[in-house]
Design an enzyme around this catalytic site. Structure first.
Site, PDB file in Angstrom:
ATOM      1  N   HIS A 115       3.748  20.594  40.045  1.00  0.00           N
ATOM      2  CA  HIS A 115       3.478  21.534  41.126  1.00  0.00           C
ATOM      3  C   HIS A 115       4.793  21.960  41.739  1.00  0.00           C
ATOM      4  CE1 HIS A 115      -0.837  21.120  41.165  1.00  0.00           C
ATOM      5  NE2 HIS A 115      -0.701  19.828  41.078  1.00  0.00           N
ATOM      6  N   CYS A 157       3.965  26.635  39.456  1.00  0.00           N
ATOM      7  CA  CYS A 157       3.811  27.842  40.274  1.00  0.00           C
ATOM      8  C   CYS A 157       5.182  28.283  40.752  1.00  0.00           C
ATOM      9  CB  CYS A 157       2.948  27.539  41.504  1.00  0.00           C
ATOM     10  SG  CYS A 157       1.395  26.770  41.076  1.00  0.00           S
TER      11      CYS A 157
END
Lengths: 343, 499
Positions: A115, A157
């Site tokens: 992440h 991301c």
């Protein structure tokens, strides 16, 4: 490097293991791979198919397999260990498999997933590595000639933010999404209950399946993998720091290992009957006792052991401060003349 | 900065035998002559080489030695009469009519640090030949450039240069026997004896350069990653040259090199092909089988294919017992070892005759070549390491430098300076030892685990983290402190006002 843990981050572990398998298939041995994983998927109590990690809904390929060699597992995957591996500032007791023993002719491939956000990557839910730190680590590697060329792939991301700050030469970077975009996962599996893989890595792996050790595919093809229609996010790449033209860079330069060889045409001539040859073995070798299996767990001693007396230490630091605070508040409130009532 | 003024001094003694002195010598014998040459590496760095030549005529003992029958005997007889410090050279100039050197050969290079040269008439020719010879036996512009290879752009390196191993404090050599077909071949090799007889003398000679450790292993069922083709004409199996790069990787996983020490590992593999793939030959680019049946990979090691002689009649019982001829194998492996260290014989001009060093594996002057290259490389490494360490410490102002890190840095600087000084005066051995110490100290200082920049926050990060935590808490404390101060001041004023 897989930077997340917990069951719902199954796809990150599957990503990393799939890339690890491709790289091994194309020829890089385990001694040249540093794999950092939380490694809590295969034996997780929530895994309906224990000891396996699948990358595709059809359960075709168990990427965990029999010969996965994880170098940093579970709580050892920290920002500090990652930076220590990169820069080489490792405590002397670290075994060889946990070190990056590269030199100025090594091409290094770094694949990170997890992440991330704008300018940082989250490590195991408790710390982050920023793009500035990563760029500084690469600069340290460049100065100490620890790499010839470096390919950095990141699937998180806003991945493109991680390579914005690189400034050392000979680095090529690929990311799965631009700043402000999220990288999406590929497909959930109803049997296992989580998403199995991320889109970008899935299509990169499809691309890599067609590469074999002698293939001549170059980097430009890798840049085209996963267009926006398939990936939903826009993959990005950065080649301005790289000295060669990406057109001339083979995929196998990073993902596989093709060594330069030369035919040996010279021999030396040895004199086989060396007269007066003395054995160089030490003449006074001590007689070693024959080896026997050592008792690993002296059970008899443990069972009959009395519990060890722990020494009493006076309470330190925090406890002392807390009690001092409580006593001060008490006497401030009630006045000091009440002390004789306490005792 | 230290590198820009690097001076390499080589003491050379040029001894003229009677009848070989050229007529147009500038000064009468004996005299000293210094030749300096600048080797420029790139815009900023250059290295100066000084050849300090002492020219004299032969002594009576040397003349007696030169009266020997062959060049080899003459060289052996001259050896005790020479100055044999590491890095020095002695060249004997013989008259043109001397019978020692065979026809067509103008220079004979011995296996110690001396050479016999045939005078070729004019002084200029003699000078040119001397320069060629001294460069061959010590260092050339090319060899210095390759030692500093990471400062030179890659396109300009010769294959020789790319092959060289980096200078290291030690090397680990592993001999492996690969037997993919134990059912057919029961292979035994007396590796311990072979290592003691043939490898150890070479390593003893090289012990000046680095520490070596040797181990060996036998691997069963280890196959090459490539299937060889069957060639009907020679009824043998062939491995083509372009499939060789793919052979190494599948094997490497099983070699166990990750269990070895932290030194660079050199692997020498002996592959005995399966019965179904025998005999197996390696093809070079032109399609001809290679005589040594071996190939090597720079900075990794070498592989040799050992074909088992097919017995005349089909064997009654498998497995066949195979006893490996270690002499043949070691000849190839030691040649590969020389090549991996960068000691090849490619640059030798045709009229030079080199004496074979025999079982020692390398001549003294080849050892010197290695030492020159490694010393220069070590000094360059030390300077880059220390510069980059200084840059790191500048960038992070509040990094804590432990005492032992500081002392290692001082030691590295002192050793590097002494290495440069020793090189300038021509003491190669002490220069090399000093450069080795400098590299050890600088590496230890640079890679100290406490210098991780992550552990030291710059001041702005400290403010950024602690202010949001403590500022809200601090506001009521500061306000109440201010109130207390105001009250105290008022109380002090009141008694004076009231009365």
């Amino acid at each position: 490097v897989c930077t997340s843990r917990f069951w719902f981050n199954y796809r990150h572990v599957a990503n990393t293991l799939s890339v690890y398998r491709s790289v091994k298939r194309l020829g890089i041995p385990d001694s040249h791979i540093v794999l950092m994983l939380a490694d809590d998927m295969a034996c997780n109590p929530r895994n309906p198919k224990p000891a396996t990690v699948f990358s595709h809904k059809n359960m075709e390929l168990n990427v965990y397999g029999d010969d996965v060699e994880v170098d940093y597992r579970s709580y050892e995957v920290t920002v500090e260990n990652f930076l220590r591996v990169l820069t080489g500032r490792i405590p002397p007791s670290t075994p060889r498999s946990k070190r990056l023993l590269s030199d100025d002719r090594s091409n290094i491939l770094i694949y990170m997933t997890g992440h991330g956000g704008n300018g940082f990557l989250k490590f195991q839910d408790s710390e982050e590595i920023t793009n500035v730190e990563l760029a500084d680590a690469f600069e340290q590697m460049w100065q100490k000639k620890r790499y010839n060329e470096l390919l950095f792939i990141i699937d998180t991301c806003q991945g493109a933010s991680m390579y914005e700050r690189f400034y050392s030469p000979n680095i090529m970077a690929l990311a799965s999404s631009q700043v402000g975009e999220d990288s999406l996962s590929h497909q959930p599996d109803l049997g296992i209950g989580v998403h199995l893989m991320d889109r970008y890595t899935f299509y990169v792996l499809e691309f890599l399946e067609e590469i074999h050790p002698a293939s001549q595919t170059n980097m430009n093809d890798l840049f085209q993998v996963c267009p926006k229609s398939l990936c939903v996010s826009t993959p990005g790449h950065r080649t301005d720091l790289f000295r060669r033209d990406p057109q001339n860079v083979l995929i196998t330069d990073f993902f596989g290992s093709v060594r330069k060889v030369e035919i040996t045409t010279e021999t030396i001539s040895l004199n086989s009957d060396v007269a007066g040859f003395e054995s160089k073995l030490p003449k006074d070798e001590l007689a070693t006792e024959s080896l026997k299996y050592a008792e690993q767990l002296p059970v008899a001693q443990i069972i009959h052991q009395k519990p060890k007396q722990k020494d009493w230490h006076p309470p330190g630091g925090f406890i002392l401060g807390l009690w001092a605070l409580i006593i001060m508040v008490f006497f401030k409130t009630y006045g000091i003349k009440h002390m004789k009532h306490v005792f | 900065a230290a590198l820009a003024q690097l001076q390499l001094a080589v003491p050379v003694a040029v001894v003229f035998a009677p009848g070989s002195v050229p007529g147009d010598l500038p000064k009468p014998l004996p005299f000293r002559d210094v030749q300096e040459m600048e080797i420029s590496l790139n815009l900023r760095a250059s290295v100066t080489s000084r050849y300090e030549m002492v020219c004299r005529s032969t002594t009576a003992q040397e003349e007696a030695a030169l009266a020997a029958a062959t060049a080899q005997e003459a060289d052996a007889a001259l050896h005790p009469l020479q100055d044999t410090t590491v890095g020095s050279l002695t060249i004997y100039v013989l008259p043109e009519t001397s019978p020692l050197l065979p026809q067509g050969v103008s220079v004979y290079v011995g296996k110690h640090r001396s050479a016999l040269l045939r005078a070729v008439g004019s002084l200029a020719g003699l000078r040119a030949l001397l320069r060629q010879l001294t460069q061959l036996m010590s260092f050339t512009a090319g060899s210095i450039a390759t030692a500093l290879a990471d400062r030179v752009p890659e396109g300009q390196l010769s294959p020789d240069a790319r092959r060289r191993l980096k200078s290291s404090l030690g090397y680990e050599i592993t001999f492996s026997l690969l037997n993919p077909d134990p059912k057919s071949h029961a292979v035994t090799w007396d590796i311990e004896d072979a290592v003691n007889r043939y490898v150890q003398p070479v390593l003893d000679k090289l012990s000046l350069v680095a520490n070596f450790s040797v181990d060996s292993q036998i691997l069963y069922y280890a196959v090459l990653g490539v299937t060889p083709r069957f060639d009907k004409e020679s009824s043998s199996f062939l491995l083509s040259a372009h499939s060789l790069p793919h052979v190494i990787n599948p094997v490497e996983a099983r070699l166990g090199s990750s269990a070895a020490s932290l030194y660079p590992v050199l692997n020498f593999l002996l592959y005995v092909p399966e019965r179904s793939h025998s005999p197996l030959y390696i093809q070079d680019k032109d399609g001809a089988p290679v005589s040594t049946n071996a190939f090597h990979s720079p900075r990794w090691g070498g592989i040799m294919v050992y074909n088992v002689e097919a017995p005349a009649s089909p064997p009654t019982s498998l497995p066949l017992h195979v006893d490996v001829d270690m002499v043949r194998v070691m000849e190839v492996f030691l040649a590969q070892l020389r090549l991996l260290f960068g000691l090849s014989q490619e640059e030798v001009p045709p009229e030079f005759l080199l004496e074979s060093p025999g079982n020692e594996g390398l001549a003294d002057w080849e050892l010197d070549r290695l030492l020159w290259a490694h010393t220069v490389e070590n000094i360059a490494t030390v300077s880059t390491t220390l510069t980059s360490l200084a840059q790191l410490l500048d960038k992070i102002g509040n990094i804590v430098i432990k005492d032992d890190v500081a002392s290692e840095v001082y030691r590295a600087v002192a050793s590097a300076q002494s290495a440069v000084a020793e090189l300038a005066t021509g003491h190669l051995q002490s220069a090399f030892q000093a450069s080795k110490e400098a590299v050890t100290s600088s590496e230890r200082a640079f890679f100290d685990p406490s210098l991780l920049h992550l552990l030291y926050f710059p001041d702005d990060q400290k403010f950024a983290i602690y202010i949001p935590l403590f500022l809200p808490m601090a506001v009521p404390i500061l306000l109440s402190l201010a109130k207390i101060v105001r009250e105290a001041r008022q109380r002090k004023k009141e008694p004076t006002k009231v009365d």
